[in-house]
Design an enzyme around this catalytic site. Sequence first.
Site, mmCIF file in Angstrom:
data_model
loop_
_atom_site.group_PDB
_atom_site.id
_atom_site.type_symbol
_atom_site.label_atom_id
_atom_site.label_comp_id
_atom_site.label_asym_id
_atom_site.label_seq_id
_atom_site.Cartn_x
_atom_site.Cartn_y
_atom_site.Cartn_z
ATOM 1 N N ARG A 74 0.888 -1.224 0.059
ATOM 2 C CA ARG A 74 -0.103 0.251 -0.091
ATOM 3 C C ARG A 74 0.816 1.130 -0.109
ATOM 4 N NH1 ARG A 74 -1.999 0.743 4.515
ATOM 5 N NH2 ARG A 74 -1.231 -1.180 5.556
ATOM 6 N N TYR A 122 -1.540 -3.490 -6.685
ATOM 7 C CA TYR A 122 -1.265 -4.417 -5.312
ATOM 8 C C TYR A 122 -2.556 -4.235 -4.443
ATOM 9 C CZ TYR A 122 -0.416 -5.278 -0.612
ATOM 10 O OH TYR A 122 -0.288 -5.943 0.624
ATOM 11 N N LYS A 176 -9.777 -2.527 1.413
ATOM 12 C CA LYS A 176 -9.455 -1.118 2.450
ATOM 13 C C LYS A 176 -10.093 -0.060 2.097
ATOM 14 C CE LYS A 176 -6.998 -3.632 5.272
ATOM 15 N NZ LYS A 176 -5.913 -4.468 5.261
ATOM 16 N N HIS A 233 -10.645 -2.573 11.358
ATOM 17 C CA HIS A 233 -9.430 -3.373 10.832
ATOM 18 C C HIS A 233 -9.251 -4.487 11.711
ATOM 19 C CE1 HIS A 233 -5.001 -3.364 9.334
ATOM 20 N NE2 HIS A 233 -5.837 -4.289 8.677
ATOM 21 N N SER A 244 -1.300 -3.568 10.234
ATOM 22 C CA SER A 244 -0.821 -4.529 8.980
ATOM 23 C C SER A 244 0.174 -5.398 9.472
ATOM 24 C CB SER A 244 -0.585 -3.638 7.991
ATOM 25 O OG SER A 244 -1.687 -2.890 7.589
ATOM 26 N N CYS A 283 0.564 -7.552 11.971
ATOM 27 C CA CYS A 283 0.779 -7.641 13.351
ATOM 28 C C CYS A 283 0.097 -8.713 13.869
ATOM 29 C CB CYS A 283 0.707 -6.448 13.874
ATOM 30 S SG CYS A 283 1.796 -5.098 13.343
ATOM 31 N N ASP A 306 -9.319 -9.687 8.675
ATOM 32 C CA ASP A 306 -8.859 -8.552 8.336
ATOM 33 C C ASP A 306 -9.796 -7.307 8.930
ATOM 34 O OD1 ASP A 306 -6.504 -7.060 7.291
ATOM 35 O OD2 ASP A 306 -7.848 -6.425 5.805
ATOM 36 N N ARG A 314 2.043 -12.193 -0.722
ATOM 37 C CA ARG A 314 0.600 -12.449 -0.154
ATOM 38 C C ARG A 314 0.095 -13.804 -0.852
ATOM 39 N NH1 ARG A 314 -1.841 -8.892 3.753
ATOM 40 N NH2 ARG A 314 0.048 -7.396 4.302
#
Length: 583
Positions: free
Chosen positions: A70, A198, A207, A227, A249, A251, A278, A368
């Site tokens: 991002r 991406y 998002k 989130h 993110s 974590c 998420d 990912r």
Amino acid sequence: MTSKLDRLNEWVADVARLTRPAVIHWCDGSDAESAALREQMLADGTLIELNQQTHPGSYLHRSHPDDVARVEHLTFVCTPEREDAGPNNHWMAPADAHARIDALFDGCMQGRTMYVIPYCMGPIDSPLSRCGVEITDSPYVVANMRIMTRMGVPALARIEREGSFVKGLHSIGELDPERRLIMHFPEELAIKSYGSGYGGNALLGKKCHALRIASHQARQEGWLAEHMLILGIENPQGQTHYIAAAFPSACGKTNLAMLIPPEGYRRDGWKVWTIGDDICWMRPGADGRLYAINPEAGFFGVAPGTSAKSNANALASIQSNTIFTNVGITADQQPWWEGIDNGLAPVTDWRGEPFDSAKRPAAHPNSRFTVSAKQCPSYSDMAEDAQGVPISAIVFGGRRASLVPLVFEARDWTHGVLVGAAMGSETTAAATGAVGVMRRDPMAMKPFCGYNFADYFGHWLSFDQPGAQLPKVFHVNWFRKGENGKFLWPGFGDNLRVLEWMIQRVEGRAAATETPIGHLPTADDLNLDGVALSDEARETLFGFEHAGWQAEFAGIGEYLAEYGPRLPQALLDEQRRIAAALA
Ligand code: GTP
Ligand code: SPV
Ligand code: MN
């Protein structure tokens, strides 16, 4: 005759006039459509076939090397008033923003196919769900949206019924970082994204819609778009508590959501169920509790570190029908990343070059996997429930090498909102920029809140009303380090020990010690059977460092002051009360 799809048809025609595609394709979400797109992407190199014996239906995508995360510095919230976007967002006036990005979109799809993707965020029949339409020129985006959302015919039918949807326009453009912008227009329920393929920049349901636009809608309509992962913990008696947890993110949300209980817990009959990894949408139900849905249908998870030991459920999920982005590959075309720990070795790195550990890792740190949630062994039946699941506890957490103990509990809702607002975490590879820098990331929403954080904290506080049965709020830190720079807490499956203590607190059955920052357990309050913790670990993970917290609260006070008079007084009062108790 007018149809409720007139607005959609007009918008698609407007976009086509601007972008001038060769072909317009309306996505129905069918297997045939997906197969045709796959063939096309294999032919032009967008996808690379992986080993179909070991990983049937799985493919690798290598993104442009400058397009791997991002881009927060190129992401804008475009409200008429700058103050409505707040100090937490980059802002541009809507007219300027449209003009700037439309200039990029002008003619950008010439010779390309324009895909129109109707999608639904959340179970198709849930009153909590919301629909959108993404227009894109990227078949890779279509393939990912098909996994991540309920996409195609049923979504279009719901849009026709409701007549409302979020408009998302996307083009990969030239994939030039100098010609890249991610714009949000909350008042118009619109998103425009140019120049990146991406995940969070390009899969606009995720998002952009489900957090930035949805948080704006949620504020107006009295709910929360967060989130957060959502998981269910079933005890040996068969009772299930649902927990929602916000970590920044990279974590640990995917990992916690798919947690496998430690040996002893498994033997006793504990089970963990995944609802989402998420994003969480929640609203008060008739009984005053918060009910949550996962608006997504798949996982866009961090590959590095995923192994049979750390996250066996994720690894099992991605054995088939998975799109891997920017991982390395083995000699026999199996996907590979650092920490997979499967005894295989990479020969080709994420850029398609021979692997050389001196040059770069085999997998990009933010590589990912995209996979349907239905492939996850721990995926809960309740994830498809239209009413959502009742939340017993909300957990905030970040990467904090020092100061912050393993777990503590907020005294009440207002304190819990402060705990969330004061969250800090070390930055990760999920966004471009420096990694490992501590920054304030309230509720893990710094990159994702579609409006002024001051108003957002006020919105959170507003849920504390007569009759509300609010969840208890906790803070965790799986990432505390010792003198030797190593993590002190084993993490992963053992995190259930901390969640069990939380559930006992919710049920009024566990002890804790009162401190100015909240209720802390001692090591004896947790079930640590089978965990070997050093004395240093016990002292550090369960300790309260008075002087350190004094300094931390001074920092929190300075941070909150950045939001000026718009900040809710109740939050400031809470901060001052704790700072005074620490003095
Ligand atoms: P986003 O998808 O970016 O929102 O990330 P996420 O919050 O879902 O993070 P994820 O679960 O993918 O974890 C990111 C990294 O943290 C991985 O490399 C994990 O192996 C690591 N990690 C996750 N949980 C733990 C934990 O309990 N302890 C430690 N030490 N590392 C963890
Ligand atoms: C994150 O960065 O928090 C992610 C990946 O979950 S992205 O879809 O890119 O936002
Ligand atoms: Mn995320």
